[in-house]
Design a protein around this motif. Structure first.
Motif, PDB file in Angstrom:
ATOM      1  N   SER A 112       0.827  -1.211   0.000  1.00 40.34           N
ATOM      2  CA  SER A 112       0.000   0.000   0.000  1.00 40.34           C
ATOM      3  C   SER A 112       0.855   1.253   0.000  1.00 40.34           C
ATOM      4  CB  SER A 112      -0.933   0.001   1.211  1.00 40.34           C
ATOM      5  OG  SER A 112      -0.198   0.227   2.400  1.00 40.34           O
ATOM      6  N   PHE A 149       2.413   1.442  -3.601  1.00 39.77           N
ATOM      7  CA  PHE A 149       1.477   1.823  -4.657  1.00 39.77           C
ATOM      8  C   PHE A 149       0.613   3.028  -4.284  1.00 39.77           C
ATOM      9  CE2 PHE A 149       2.158  -2.757  -5.586  1.00 39.77           C
ATOM     10  CZ  PHE A 149       2.804  -2.577  -6.797  1.00 39.77           C
ATOM     11  N   SER A 197      -1.839   3.519  -1.727  1.00 37.12           N
ATOM     12  CA  SER A 197      -3.244   3.298  -1.393  1.00 37.12           C
ATOM     13  C   SER A 197      -3.458   3.495   0.105  1.00 37.12           C
ATOM     14  CB  SER A 197      -3.674   1.883  -1.789  1.00 37.12           C
ATOM     15  OG  SER A 197      -4.981   1.624  -1.319  1.00 37.12           O
ATOM     16  N   ILE A 208      -6.341   3.329   1.730  1.00 36.65           N
ATOM     17  CA  ILE A 208      -7.283   2.333   2.260  1.00 36.65           C
ATOM     18  C   ILE A 208      -6.558   1.034   2.588  1.00 36.65           C
ATOM     19  CG2 ILE A 208      -9.297   0.915   1.694  1.00 36.65           C
ATOM     20  CD1 ILE A 208     -10.343   3.323   0.091  1.00 36.65           C
ATOM     21  N   ALA A 209      -5.708   0.586   1.673  1.00 34.71           N
ATOM     22  CA  ALA A 209      -4.947  -0.638   1.917  1.00 34.71           C
ATOM     23  C   ALA A 209      -3.987  -0.460   3.095  1.00 34.71           C
ATOM     24  CB  ALA A 209      -4.192  -1.052   0.661  1.00 34.71           C
TER      25      ALA A 209
END
Length: 86
Positions: free
Chosen positions: A54, A57, A59, A61-62
């Protein structure tokens, strides 16, 4: 004004994240050797991979899911090591 502005760069944060995840996984491994149950370590490994991916990349939320899963794995580790009643 403490001169810690260099900490916001990924070149510093990613190695620090790796070190802290390794320390966490070592603690979960040590707990598994103590209580003999692999679930907490398994959740911790998956959570660490999710958290690292996460961040890599981008993210949010992740990242939240990975952090929550790491907390869950630590709680599982404590629960499994808790002395049995009676």
């Amino acid at each position: 004004a403490a001169g810690l502005g260099f900490l916001i760069h990924d070149a510093v944060l990613i190695p620090v994240l790796i070190v802290f995840l390794a320390i966490t996984l070592y603690g979960l491994y040590h707990g598994m050797r103590r209580h003999g149950r692999r679930q907490a370590l398994g959740v911790g490994v998956v959570a660490s991979l999710v958290l690292f991916a996460s961040i890599w990349f981008g993210s949010g939320i992740a990242a939240g899911i990975g952090i929550a899963a790491l907390v869950l794995s630590s709680l599982l580790n404590v629960w499994f090591a808790w002395p049995p009643a009676g």
